[in-house]
Motif scaffolding. Structure first.
Motif, mmCIF file in Angstrom:
data_model
loop_
_atom_site.group_PDB
_atom_site.id
_atom_site.type_symbol
_atom_site.label_atom_id
_atom_site.label_comp_id
_atom_site.label_asym_id
_atom_site.label_seq_id
_atom_site.Cartn_x
_atom_site.Cartn_y
_atom_site.Cartn_z
ATOM 1 N N GLY A 122 43.170 45.629 31.677
ATOM 2 C CA GLY A 122 43.302 45.454 33.121
ATOM 3 C C GLY A 122 42.260 46.223 33.919
ATOM 4 N N ALA A 123 41.010 46.140 33.505
ATOM 5 C CA ALA A 123 39.935 46.870 34.194
ATOM 6 C C ALA A 123 39.102 45.932 35.061
ATOM 7 C CB ALA A 123 39.040 47.577 33.177
ATOM 8 N N ASN A 124 38.362 46.520 35.992
ATOM 9 C CA ASN A 124 37.426 45.758 36.829
ATOM 10 C C ASN A 124 36.198 46.631 37.075
ATOM 11 O OD1 ASN A 124 39.440 47.308 38.458
ATOM 12 N ND2 ASN A 124 38.116 46.733 40.163
ATOM 13 N N TYR A 125 35.040 46.115 36.703
ATOM 14 C CA TYR A 125 33.848 46.955 36.805
ATOM 15 C C TYR A 125 33.261 46.980 38.221
ATOM 16 C CZ TYR A 125 30.653 42.883 36.572
ATOM 17 O OH TYR A 125 29.972 41.712 36.829
ATOM 18 N N ARG A 126 33.772 46.106 39.082
ATOM 19 C CA ARG A 126 33.409 46.140 40.494
ATOM 20 C C ARG A 126 34.701 46.112 41.329
ATOM 21 N NH1 ARG A 126 29.535 48.269 41.948
ATOM 22 N NH2 ARG A 126 29.423 47.087 43.868
ATOM 23 N N PRO A 127 34.712 46.773 42.518
ATOM 24 C CA PRO A 127 35.919 46.761 43.346
ATOM 25 C C PRO A 127 36.390 45.354 43.682
ATOM 26 C CG PRO A 127 34.332 48.361 44.197
ATOM 27 C CD PRO A 127 33.632 47.585 43.125
ATOM 28 N N GLU A 128 35.430 44.446 43.872
ATOM 29 C CA GLU A 128 35.747 43.071 44.255
ATOM 30 C C GLU A 128 36.413 42.286 43.128
ATOM 31 O OE1 GLU A 128 32.739 44.461 44.344
ATOM 32 O OE2 GLU A 128 32.471 44.856 46.491
ATOM 33 N N GLY A 129 36.510 42.917 41.948
ATOM 34 C CA GLY A 129 37.197 42.256 40.845
ATOM 35 C C GLY A 129 38.705 42.202 41.037
ATOM 36 N N LEU A 130 39.223 43.039 41.937
ATOM 37 C CA LEU A 130 40.648 42.979 42.277
ATOM 38 C C LEU A 130 40.949 41.710 43.066
ATOM 39 C CD1 LEU A 130 41.261 46.644 43.509
ATOM 40 C CD2 LEU A 130 42.230 45.610 41.453
ATOM 41 N N LYS A 131 42.162 41.226 42.948
ATOM 42 C CA LYS A 131 42.591 40.123 43.798
ATOM 43 C C LYS A 131 42.593 40.595 45.249
ATOM 44 C CE LYS A 131 45.306 37.672 40.304
ATOM 45 N NZ LYS A 131 46.657 37.260 39.856
ATOM 46 N N LYS A 132 42.500 39.650 46.170
ATOM 47 C CA LYS A 132 42.295 39.981 47.580
ATOM 48 C C LYS A 132 43.350 40.941 48.130
ATOM 49 C CE LYS A 132 41.300 37.856 52.045
ATOM 50 N NZ LYS A 132 41.148 36.570 52.785
ATOM 51 N N GLU A 134 45.312 43.181 46.615
ATOM 52 C CA GLU A 134 45.183 44.537 46.086
ATOM 53 C C GLU A 134 43.907 45.202 46.582
ATOM 54 O OE1 GLU A 134 46.221 41.932 44.328
ATOM 55 O OE2 GLU A 134 48.294 42.594 43.956
ATOM 56 N N PHE A 135 42.853 44.421 46.746
ATOM 57 C CA PHE A 135 41.589 44.935 47.280
ATOM 58 C C PHE A 135 41.796 45.494 48.687
ATOM 59 C CE2 PHE A 135 37.611 44.323 49.633
ATOM 60 C CZ PHE A 135 36.684 44.929 48.803
ATOM 61 N N ILE A 136 42.509 44.745 49.505
ATOM 62 C CA ILE A 136 42.792 45.186 50.879
ATOM 63 C C ILE A 136 43.682 46.431 50.875
ATOM 64 C CG2 ILE A 136 43.960 44.544 53.034
ATOM 65 C CD1 ILE A 136 42.995 41.662 52.515
ATOM 66 N N GLN A 137 44.661 46.461 49.969
ATOM 67 C CA GLN A 137 45.558 47.621 49.885
ATOM 68 C C GLN A 137 44.785 48.898 49.559
ATOM 69 O OE1 GLN A 137 48.406 46.284 46.965
ATOM 70 N NE2 GLN A 137 49.833 45.501 48.509
#
Length: 237
Positions: A122-132, A134-137
């Motif tokens: 469950g990793a993401n190498y860029r912040p934008e890899g999160l769903k919208k 969770e990214f906003i949160q």
């Protein structure tokens, strides 16, 4: 039952907490943001039967000090290298969950000689890899803590922890392309990471295998521990 031993490791004026259990080939566990090594309770119990398991509280988390310097992924990675040298470990298998997975990616790309195998959950190498959502949160929480940190040291430190998912996450495509370790990418079917982002990670890492666990979320290790542990054990063997 495998004996567990707690270590407090001094780095300059700061201390890192690490729990060590089992014997054999070393396996390092790296937890996620605002967590500690106890997120891996099921994994420690299982893998310490086969490996020597090192469960670290990363800097600013759990029983490890935050330190006076700004918290960064680079700083946490250097702590890990210090830890490996402390225990005289030339190379380890790394299992990183969420933010710990991001640190695992950094280690494998910047310290390839230290990483034998890599398991990323469950990793993401860029912040934008999160769903919208969770990214906003993450952004809103960071903005709030940035304001609250003016009045509170604890809020200031928590802001730096949250920032590991935001401005401090600076990995790029070339970093992933440099990873030579055999890599297992595991995500939940209903993970907070975008499916396209995980697929891109798999495409960029040369020796990678991608597995999506059905009917699971970001916390798939807690939801289906037996299945997850078996998958990882099979990969390592």
């Amino acid at each position: 039952m495998n004996k567990m031993k707690d270590y407090t490791i001094l780095i300059d004026e700061d201390s890192l907490f690490c729990q060590v259990s089992g014997k054999g080939t070393p396996l390092l566990l790296l937890h996620g943001n605002e967590e500690n090594h106890t997120i891996f309770t099921n994994q420690i119990a299982y893998f310490s039967k086969y490996y020597q398991v090192f469960a670290l509280d990363s800097r600013g988390h759990g029983r490890s000090d935050h330190g006076k310097e700004r918290l960064t992924i680079e700083k946490i990675a250097s702590d890990v290298i210090y830890l490996l040298n402390y225990f005289q470990l030339k190379k380890v298998a790394v299992l990183g969950f969420s933010d710990g997975g991001n640190i695992g990616l950094y280690l494998a790309s910047h310290y390839p000689e230290k990483v034998a195998e890599l398991i990323i959950v469950g990793a993401n190498y860029r912040p934008e890899g999160l769903k919208k959502k969770e990214f906003i949160q993450v952004k809103l929480l960071y903005d709030y803590l940035k304001w609250a940190g003016i009045f509170s040291k604890s809020s200031q430190q928590r802001k730096e922890v949250i920032d590991l998912m935001w401005h401090q996450l600076k990995l790029d495509d070339d970093d992933l392309k440099r990873i030579t370790a055999r890599t297992l990418l595991v995500v939940g079917e209903n993970d907070v990471i975008q499916k396209s982002h995980t697929k891109k990670m798999s495409d960029l890492i040369v020796k990678s295998t991608l597995i999506t666990l059905p009917d699971t979320t970001h916390f798939l290790m807690l939801e289906k521990p037996d299945l997850f542990n078996t998958l990882v054990k099979d990969f390592l063997v």
